[in-house]
Scaffold this active site. Structure first.
Site, PDB file in Angstrom:
ATOM      1  N   GLY A 191      -5.389   7.261 -45.470  1.00  0.00           N
ATOM      2  CA  GLY A 191      -5.991   8.592 -45.658  1.00  0.00           C
ATOM      3  C   GLY A 191      -4.989   9.718 -45.511  1.00  0.00           C
TER       4      GLY A 191
ATOM      5  N   ARG B   4      -5.087  14.186 -47.076  1.00  0.00           N
ATOM      6  CA  ARG B   4      -5.542  15.456 -46.476  1.00  0.00           C
ATOM      7  C   ARG B   4      -5.768  15.277 -44.978  1.00  0.00           C
ATOM      8  NH1 ARG B   4     -11.524  15.567 -46.664  1.00  0.00           N
ATOM      9  NH2 ARG B   4     -12.249  13.753 -47.782  1.00  0.00           N
TER      10      ARG B   4
ATOM     11  N   ASN C 168      -6.305   5.717 -40.023  1.00  0.00           N
ATOM     12  CA  ASN C 168      -6.790   7.095 -39.901  1.00  0.00           C
ATOM     13  C   ASN C 168      -8.001   7.404 -40.777  1.00  0.00           C
ATOM     14  OD1 ASN C 168      -6.475  10.188 -39.589  1.00  0.00           O
ATOM     15  ND2 ASN C 168      -6.169   9.841 -41.783  1.00  0.00           N
TER      16      ASN C 168
ATOM     17  N   SER D   3     -12.579   8.648 -31.967  1.00  0.00           N
ATOM     18  CA  SER D   3     -13.113  10.003 -31.766  1.00  0.00           C
ATOM     19  C   SER D   3     -13.731  10.079 -30.359  1.00  0.00           C
ATOM     20  CB  SER D   3     -14.211  10.286 -32.789  1.00  0.00           C
ATOM     21  OG  SER D   3     -14.923  11.454 -32.422  1.00  0.00           O
TER      22      SER D   3
ATOM     23  N   TYR E 102     -21.937   7.659 -36.793  1.00  0.00           N
ATOM     24  CA  TYR E 102     -20.514   7.965 -36.601  1.00  0.00           C
ATOM     25  C   TYR E 102     -20.031   7.580 -35.194  1.00  0.00           C
ATOM     26  CZ  TYR E 102     -16.185  10.712 -36.415  1.00  0.00           C
ATOM     27  OH  TYR E 102     -14.876  11.105 -36.275  1.00  0.00           O
TER      28      TYR E 102
ATOM     29  N   LYS F 295     -17.332   4.587 -34.096  1.00  0.00           N
ATOM     30  CA  LYS F 295     -16.074   4.839 -33.380  1.00  0.00           C
ATOM     31  C   LYS F 295     -16.073   4.108 -32.025  1.00  0.00           C
ATOM     32  CE  LYS F 295     -14.035   7.610 -36.382  1.00  0.00           C
ATOM     33  NZ  LYS F 295     -12.787   7.266 -37.075  1.00  0.00           N
TER      34      LYS F 295
HETATM   35  N1  LIG Z   1     -11.479  16.375 -37.664  1.00  0.00           N
HETATM   36  C1  LIG Z   1     -12.068  16.044 -36.520  1.00  0.00           C
HETATM   37  O1  LIG Z   1     -12.656  16.892 -35.820  1.00  0.00           O
HETATM   38  C2  LIG Z   1     -11.985  14.638 -36.017  1.00  0.00           C
HETATM   39  C3  LIG Z   1     -12.377  14.404 -34.692  1.00  0.00           C
HETATM   40  C4  LIG Z   1     -12.322  13.091 -34.196  1.00  0.00           C
HETATM   41  C5  LIG Z   1     -11.895  12.074 -35.000  1.00  0.00           C
HETATM   42  N2  LIG Z   1     -11.511  12.327 -36.295  1.00  0.00           N
HETATM   43  C6  LIG Z   1     -11.078  11.176 -37.093  1.00  0.00           C
HETATM   44  O2  LIG Z   1      -9.796  11.422 -37.649  1.00  0.00           O
HETATM   45  C7  LIG Z   1      -9.639  10.739 -38.889  1.00  0.00           C
HETATM   46  C8  LIG Z   1      -9.167  11.714 -39.959  1.00  0.00           C
HETATM   47  O3  LIG Z   1     -10.137  12.749 -40.050  1.00  0.00           O
HETATM   48  P1  LIG Z   1      -9.879  14.152 -40.771  1.00  0.00           P
HETATM   49  O4  LIG Z   1     -10.405  15.200 -39.885  1.00  0.00           O
HETATM   50  O5  LIG Z   1      -8.473  14.235 -41.256  1.00  0.00           O
HETATM   51  O6  LIG Z   1     -10.906  13.987 -41.990  1.00  0.00           O
HETATM   52  P2  LIG Z   1     -10.822  14.397 -43.525  1.00  0.00           P
HETATM   53  O7  LIG Z   1     -10.040  15.636 -43.704  1.00  0.00           O
HETATM   54  O8  LIG Z   1     -12.236  14.336 -43.987  1.00  0.00           O
HETATM   55  O9  LIG Z   1      -9.992  13.175 -44.165  1.00  0.00           O
HETATM   56  C9  LIG Z   1     -10.530  11.887 -44.213  1.00  0.00           C
HETATM   57  C10 LIG Z   1      -9.548  10.959 -44.901  1.00  0.00           C
HETATM   58  O10 LIG Z   1     -10.105   9.643 -44.963  1.00  0.00           O
HETATM   59  C11 LIG Z   1     -10.114   9.204 -46.321  1.00  0.00           C
HETATM   60  N3  LIG Z   1     -11.219   8.311 -46.620  1.00  0.00           N
HETATM   61  C12 LIG Z   1     -12.515   8.441 -46.268  1.00  0.00           C
HETATM   62  N4  LIG Z   1     -13.240   7.426 -46.777  1.00  0.00           N
HETATM   63  C13 LIG Z   1     -12.383   6.646 -47.486  1.00  0.00           C
HETATM   64  C14 LIG Z   1     -12.522   5.470 -48.250  1.00  0.00           C
HETATM   65  N5  LIG Z   1     -13.703   4.857 -48.409  1.00  0.00           N
HETATM   66  N6  LIG Z   1     -11.425   4.931 -48.831  1.00  0.00           N
HETATM   67  C15 LIG Z   1     -10.232   5.529 -48.696  1.00  0.00           C
HETATM   68  N7  LIG Z   1     -10.026   6.653 -47.996  1.00  0.00           N
HETATM   69  C16 LIG Z   1     -11.091   7.207 -47.388  1.00  0.00           C
HETATM   70  C17 LIG Z   1     -10.246  10.483 -47.112  1.00  0.00           C
HETATM   71  O11 LIG Z   1      -9.900  10.256 -48.472  1.00  0.00           O
HETATM   72  P3  LIG Z   1     -10.604  11.121 -49.664  1.00  0.00           P
HETATM   73  O12 LIG Z   1      -9.910  12.439 -49.696  1.00  0.00           O
HETATM   74  O13 LIG Z   1     -10.402  10.286 -50.894  1.00  0.00           O
HETATM   75  O14 LIG Z   1     -12.062  11.249 -49.299  1.00  0.00           O
HETATM   76  C18 LIG Z   1      -9.284  11.381 -46.348  1.00  0.00           C
HETATM   77  O15 LIG Z   1      -7.961  11.089 -46.690  1.00  0.00           O
HETATM   78  C19 LIG Z   1     -11.024  10.121 -39.199  1.00  0.00           C
HETATM   79  O16 LIG Z   1     -11.025   8.754 -38.843  1.00  0.00           O
HETATM   80  C20 LIG Z   1     -11.960  10.914 -38.305  1.00  0.00           C
HETATM   81  O17 LIG Z   1     -13.129  10.185 -37.972  1.00  0.00           O
HETATM   82  C21 LIG Z   1     -11.546  13.587 -36.814  1.00  0.00           C
END
Ligand SMILES: NC(=O)c1ccc[n+]([C@@H]2O[C@H](COP(=O)([O-])OP(=O)(O)OC[C@H]3O[C@@H](n4cnc5c(N)ncnc54)[C@H](OP(=O)(O)O)[C@@H]3O)[C@@H](O)[C@H]2O)c1
Lengths: 245, 78
Positions: A11, A14, A90, A142, A155, A159
């Site tokens: 991932g 972004r 990720n 998370s 979710y 996690k």
């Molecule tokens: N942001 C927060 O507040 C937060 C807090 C706790 C944990 N996290 C965890 O951190 C990680 C990254 O989150 P983020 O905030 O960077 O989220 P994000 O901006 O929504 O990015 C999610 C990434 O995962 C990819 N992805 C999702 N489903 C996929 C699939 N089926 N196949 C391939 N790629 C897939 C997306 O690709 P596409 O662009 O193609 O959709 C994107 O690159 C996640 O595991 C999330 O649960 C985030």
């Protein structure tokens, strides 16, 4: 810190993944940069990051839930005969909703991406790591998987399962020289947060001692630490990076 | 090196045994062929024969003989 090391991050197009890609590249790592699909913006960013840091960045594309594509991609990595030193799981999807208002199909979708596909990829990549008897795996979990509350039946539980698997795998892979850890970010400033209900987001921020959102760079630096030899005696742990909760 | 030589060498390397001990060997038949040793053997075989085995085949790989049959699925002929 990571010169001549090869790292796979999922991932990376972004959010936190993209920032991790840039941060690991600054540390000299060569990177297998995963994304669901190829876009010109993604390709241009990889080229830019590769050039300014003088590292090799190899794109790989698959949907996390597509086993066949995933296996083909891992075969490509295996065929390259490069070692794979670090895997950062990720990619993930968010979902919030009360139990009675969440369909089983939705729960399965969330578990497929956040849990089962992560285990499948880890199974394949750890087999490559076993050959070199060394490796580090980092699961991006998370705080929702630790502080389980209302609205987190899909979710949060996915996690929580990932955190539990981190512990199990840390024991099973330790004899092969592989460490397995997780990071539990609090609310972090990415698109995932933007999609959250504002009221709920604001309330979560107010609960933190530092009273702000986390930055993707702060998650990336934690991953760098856990992946490095500085964390050589750390395995099976889930590190909260949440601004104090 | 022939395929059977490579196959035997994977066993000797993974389990720290002599080539003569391989014939008739079964999973958990010796101390070093435990579940951890099993993953080491699979890693050796995948590396030597340049294949990626399915999890079901890794589970079914229960003996020196059975392993040859399974590798046949990946076009490794003995
Ligand atoms: N942001 C927060 O507040 C937060 C807090 C706790 C944990 N996290 C965890 O951190 C990680 C990254 O989150 P983020 O905030 O960077 O989220 P994000 O901006 O929504 O990015 C999610 C990434 O995962 C990819 N992805 C999702 N489903 C996929 C699939 N089926 N196949 C391939 N790629 C897939 C997306 O690709 P596409 O662009 O193609 O959709 C994107 O690159 C996640 O595991 C999330 O649960 C985030």
């Amino acid at each position: 810190m990571f010169k001549n090391k090869n790292i796979m991050i999922t991932g990376t197009n972004r959010g936190i993944g993209r920032t991790m890609l840039e941060a690991f590249a600054r540390e000299g790592a060569n990177i297998w940069a995963h994304a669901r699909k190829e876009t010109s913006e993604f390709t241009e960013n990889l080229k830019h990051v590769s050039e300014i840091n003088a590292v090799e960045i190899m794109p790989i594309f698959f949907d996390m839930t597509n086993s066949l594509e995933m296996k083909q991609a891992v075969k490509e990595i295996s065929d390259s005969k490069k070692t794979i030193d670090v895997l950062v799981n990720n990619a993930g999807i968010a979902h919030g909703g009360l139990f009675q208002m969440t369909s089983l199909e939705k729960m399965r979708d969330v578990f497929d991406v956040n849990y089962f596909s992560v285990l499948e990829l880890t199974q394949l990549i750890s087999r490559l790591m076993v050959r070199q008897k060394k490796g580090s795996i980092i699961n991006i979990a998370s705080i929702s998987g630790l502080d389980l509350k209302a609205g987190n039946c899909a979710y949060g539980t996915s996690k929580a399962a990932l955190i539990a698997a981190t512990k199990v795998l840390s024991y099973e892979l330790a004899p092969q020289g592989i460490r397995v850890n997780a990071i539990a970010p609090g609310l972090t400033d990415t698109n995932m947060t933007v999609l959250m209900e504002k009221k709920a987001g604001d309330a979560m921020v107010r609960e933190t001692a530092l009273n702000r959102l986390g930055l993707p760079e702060e998650i990336a630096q934690t991953a760098i630490f856990l992946a490095s030899d500085k964390a050589s005696f750390i395995t099976g742990q889930t590190l909260r990076v949440d601004g104090g909760m | 090196m022939t395929n059977i030589e490579k196959y035997i060498q994977s066993f000797t390397a993974a389990f720290d045994i002599e080539a003569e001990q391989c014939e008739g060997l079964e999973y958990q038949g010796i101390e070093t062929w435990d579940s951890v040793g099993h993953m080491g053997l699979i890693a050796e075989l995948e590396d030597v024969f340049d294949i990626m085995m399915d999890t079901d085949d890794i589970i079914d790989f229960s003996s020196f003989e059975k392993g040859k049959e399974i590798l046949g699925k990946y076009d490794v002929e003995f």
